[in-house]
Design an enzyme around this catalytic site. Structure first.
Site, PDB file in Angstrom:
ATOM      1  N   CYS A 219       0.369   3.837   2.818  1.00  0.00           N
ATOM      2  CA  CYS A 219       0.777   3.336   3.936  1.00  0.00           C
ATOM      3  C   CYS A 219       2.266   3.470   3.978  1.00  0.00           C
ATOM      4  CB  CYS A 219       0.525   1.634   4.126  1.00  0.00           C
ATOM      5  SG  CYS A 219      -1.361   1.498   3.876  1.00  0.00           S
TER       6      CYS A 219
ATOM      7  N   CYS B 217       0.711  -1.326  -0.256  1.00  0.00           N
ATOM      8  CA  CYS B 217      -0.113   0.078  -0.046  1.00  0.00           C
ATOM      9  C   CYS B 217       0.748   1.187   0.001  1.00  0.00           C
ATOM     10  CB  CYS B 217      -0.957  -0.004   1.296  1.00  0.00           C
ATOM     11  SG  CYS B 217      -1.681   1.618   1.792  1.00  0.00           S
TER      12      CYS B 217
END
Length: 185
Positions: A84, A81
């Protein structure tokens, strides 16, 4: 295992159902709302922190329900991600700045667990963050939202204060003000 199989079956079914079988003559205007991102949301305030267990690469278990006594910022993330990964150094800095007043707990949702998380943490060389994992996504399902990153601030009694879904600048004045309002000096 059933939950994983069910989730994969639903995802595959939605992907197939969303296929466009032919080009339309004119583009349609979308009425869908964009995914929430980068906003503090207190709509779940008061909800108790799930009593889920997370593990580290050495097999140590941490029961989140036992973390009462200090505010906790729980961040659900994954190595695949991009937002992230971008947030991790900011969360490490935040953990250092609020050391002793706020616990920053990053919990990987990578299904490959330590195989993905350990190299990521080694490369990141984080000073404060620990490599907690939830490869079965039990915490992710308990917190809800279905978007990564998802970050939830819990007070010292384990009650949700607010959450952020999607990319967020944890070094911003807005972030610091929101944390300062909820975390005692």
């Amino acid at each position: 295992m059933f939950r994983l199989s069910f989730t994969l079956a639903i995802t595959l079914g939605l992907a197939v159902a969303g296929c466009d079988r032919g080009a339309s003559d004119a583009a349609q205007e979308s009425t869908a709302s964009p995914a929430p991102t980068g906003r503090i949301d207190d709509g779940e305030a008061g909800t108790l922190m799930p009593a889920a267990n997370v593990t580290d690469p050495d097999g140590r278990v941490l029961n989140l329900g036992a973390l009462q006594g200090m505010p906790v910022l729980v961040n659900l993330w994954a190595t695949w991600c991009a937002p992230c990964v971008k947030e991790m150094p900011l969360l490490d800095e935040l953990a250092s700045e609020y050391e002793g007043r706020l616990r920053v707990l990053t919990v990987s949702q990578d299904m490959q667990g330590a195989d993905k998380v350990e190299p990521f943490f080694a490369q990141g060389d984080f000073a404060m963050l620990e490599p907690w994992m939830d490869p079965q996504n039990e915490l992710g399902f308990a917190i809800g939202g279905g978007m990564m990153p998802t970050t939830v601030l819990y007070d010292s009694l384990g009650r949700e204060v607010w959450r952020v879904q999607g990319d967020y600048d944890w070094s911003s004045e807005e972030a610091r003000a929101a944390i300062d309002a909820a975390v005692p000096e």
